[in-house]
Design a protein around this motif. Sequence first.
Motif, PDB file in Angstrom:
ATOM      1  N   VAL A 185      -5.791   6.012  -4.593  1.00  0.00           N
ATOM      2  CA  VAL A 185      -5.592   7.155  -5.495  1.00  0.00           C
ATOM      3  C   VAL A 185      -6.131   8.422  -4.846  1.00  0.00           C
ATOM      4  O   VAL A 185      -5.510   9.486  -4.916  1.00  0.00           O
ATOM      5  N   ILE A 186      -7.264   8.321  -4.169  1.00  0.00           N
ATOM      6  CA  ILE A 186      -7.847   9.479  -3.479  1.00  0.00           C
ATOM      7  C   ILE A 186      -6.908   9.961  -2.377  1.00  0.00           C
ATOM      8  O   ILE A 186      -6.730  11.161  -2.182  1.00  0.00           O
ATOM      9  N   ASP A 187      -6.267   9.032  -1.675  1.00  0.00           N
ATOM     10  CA  ASP A 187      -5.313   9.398  -0.632  1.00  0.00           C
ATOM     11  C   ASP A 187      -4.109  10.143  -1.214  1.00  0.00           C
ATOM     12  O   ASP A 187      -3.646  11.130  -0.641  1.00  0.00           O
ATOM     13  N   VAL A 188      -3.590   9.679  -2.349  1.00  0.00           N
ATOM     14  CA  VAL A 188      -2.467  10.375  -3.000  1.00  0.00           C
ATOM     15  C   VAL A 188      -2.900  11.771  -3.431  1.00  0.00           C
ATOM     16  O   VAL A 188      -2.156  12.744  -3.248  1.00  0.00           O
ATOM     17  N   LYS A 212      -3.367  13.931  -0.017  1.00  0.00           N
ATOM     18  CA  LYS A 212      -2.201  14.186   0.833  1.00  0.00           C
ATOM     19  C   LYS A 212      -0.958  14.652   0.084  1.00  0.00           C
ATOM     20  O   LYS A 212      -0.041  15.171   0.711  1.00  0.00           O
ATOM     21  N   GLN A 213      -0.906  14.444  -1.231  1.00  0.00           N
ATOM     22  CA  GLN A 213       0.329  14.817  -1.931  1.00  0.00           C
ATOM     23  C   GLN A 213       0.112  15.878  -3.005  1.00  0.00           C
ATOM     24  O   GLN A 213       0.904  16.803  -3.114  1.00  0.00           O
ATOM     25  N   ILE A 214      -0.941  15.756  -3.795  1.00  0.00           N
ATOM     26  CA  ILE A 214      -1.141  16.739  -4.872  1.00  0.00           C
ATOM     27  C   ILE A 214      -1.839  17.982  -4.338  1.00  0.00           C
ATOM     28  O   ILE A 214      -1.425  19.107  -4.630  1.00  0.00           O
ATOM     29  N   LYS A 262      -8.550  26.726  -3.745  1.00  0.00           N
ATOM     30  CA  LYS A 262      -9.450  25.772  -4.381  1.00  0.00           C
ATOM     31  C   LYS A 262      -8.660  24.553  -4.861  1.00  0.00           C
ATOM     32  O   LYS A 262      -7.672  24.679  -5.561  1.00  0.00           O
ATOM     33  N   LYS A 263      -9.144  23.398  -4.484  1.00  0.00           N
ATOM     34  CA  LYS A 263      -8.468  22.149  -4.852  1.00  0.00           C
ATOM     35  C   LYS A 263      -8.833  21.769  -6.293  1.00  0.00           C
ATOM     36  O   LYS A 263      -9.924  22.056  -6.762  1.00  0.00           O
ATOM     37  N   PRO A 264      -7.916  21.101  -6.994  1.00  0.00           N
ATOM     38  CA  PRO A 264      -8.165  20.756  -8.401  1.00  0.00           C
ATOM     39  C   PRO A 264      -9.114  19.565  -8.561  1.00  0.00           C
ATOM     40  O   PRO A 264      -9.413  18.853  -7.601  1.00  0.00           O
ATOM     41  N   ARG A 265      -9.552  19.373  -9.788  1.00  0.00           N
ATOM     42  CA  ARG A 265     -10.312  18.179 -10.163  1.00  0.00           C
ATOM     43  C   ARG A 265      -9.324  17.203 -10.779  1.00  0.00           C
ATOM     44  O   ARG A 265      -8.219  17.584 -11.171  1.00  0.00           O
ATOM     45  N   GLY A 322       0.798  -1.212   0.000  1.00  0.00           N
ATOM     46  CA  GLY A 322       0.000   0.000   0.000  1.00  0.00           C
ATOM     47  C   GLY A 322       0.835   1.269   0.000  1.00  0.00           C
ATOM     48  O   GLY A 322       0.292   2.373  -0.009  1.00  0.00           O
ATOM     49  N   TYR A 323       2.164   1.155   0.002  1.00  0.00           N
ATOM     50  CA  TYR A 323       3.044   2.330  -0.052  1.00  0.00           C
ATOM     51  C   TYR A 323       2.739   3.095  -1.334  1.00  0.00           C
ATOM     52  O   TYR A 323       2.585   2.501  -2.401  1.00  0.00           O
ATOM     53  N   ARG A 324       2.626   4.405  -1.262  1.00  0.00           N
ATOM     54  CA  ARG A 324       2.181   5.179  -2.422  1.00  0.00           C
ATOM     55  C   ARG A 324       2.856   6.536  -2.496  1.00  0.00           C
ATOM     56  O   ARG A 324       3.358   7.042  -1.499  1.00  0.00           O
ATOM     57  N   GLY A 325       2.846   7.093  -3.699  1.00  0.00           N
ATOM     58  CA  GLY A 325       3.436   8.399  -3.910  1.00  0.00           C
ATOM     59  C   GLY A 325       3.336   8.806  -5.365  1.00  0.00           C
ATOM     60  O   GLY A 325       2.569   8.234  -6.137  1.00  0.00           O
ATOM     61  N   LEU A 326       4.132   9.804  -5.728  1.00  0.00           N
ATOM     62  CA  LEU A 326       4.148  10.320  -7.094  1.00  0.00           C
ATOM     63  C   LEU A 326       5.516  10.084  -7.707  1.00  0.00           C
ATOM     64  O   LEU A 326       6.532  10.219  -7.034  1.00  0.00           O
TER      65      LEU A 326
END
Length: 188
Positions: A119-122, A125-127, A134-137, A83-87
């Motif tokens: 994907v929602i978590d990335v 918490k990261q993007i 205002k947060k992006p879509r 479950g480790y995740r990032g960009l």
Amino acid sequence: MKVSIIGEDHLPEEDLPKHMYRSLKPSLKWNRQLNEESLNRGIVKKEKIYHPMWMVKLLVIADRKPFPPKKKPNMAFVDALSGYRGLFTSVPPITSKEVSQTNVQRADITKQELLDKYVIDVQDKQINRSYILKKPRYEIKEVELVYLPLWTVEVDTDFLSKTFVINGNTGEPEDLLYKLRETGEWKL
């Protein structure tokens, strides 16, 4: 079995002792009898495995009224076992390769779990951290299960007994992947 592999998978088997020695702690390197040759002689078992990773191509759409929205591509990864995740900082090359079914590890995280949670978590918490007001879509363009080539090498010498996990592309140690897999701290 034909699989998609991250990178070129070009680390030869003969170079493993050099990369294993390089990954040792400095205190172990002080021992003059522990060198690349002694590590090579101490190899009990070595195996190349293919570790599953999800790659997600995203399009980040930031609305900027009255201007047109700013669209920026991004690529996220989620380790399909821990479950480790990032960009990704840059897009890695993906190659197709024929490998043995026994060397390919099965993914624990399904595609639906990936899209519903990880994907929602990335994104959150990261993007979203780089957008103040205002947060992006987001648009998910592509989801693909790819495999990271890893060497697992068991070594038993008079000075050291350890299982090394070496990246098949870079030669870097990947012990963190296996530690996170055991603890499960990144699972959602």
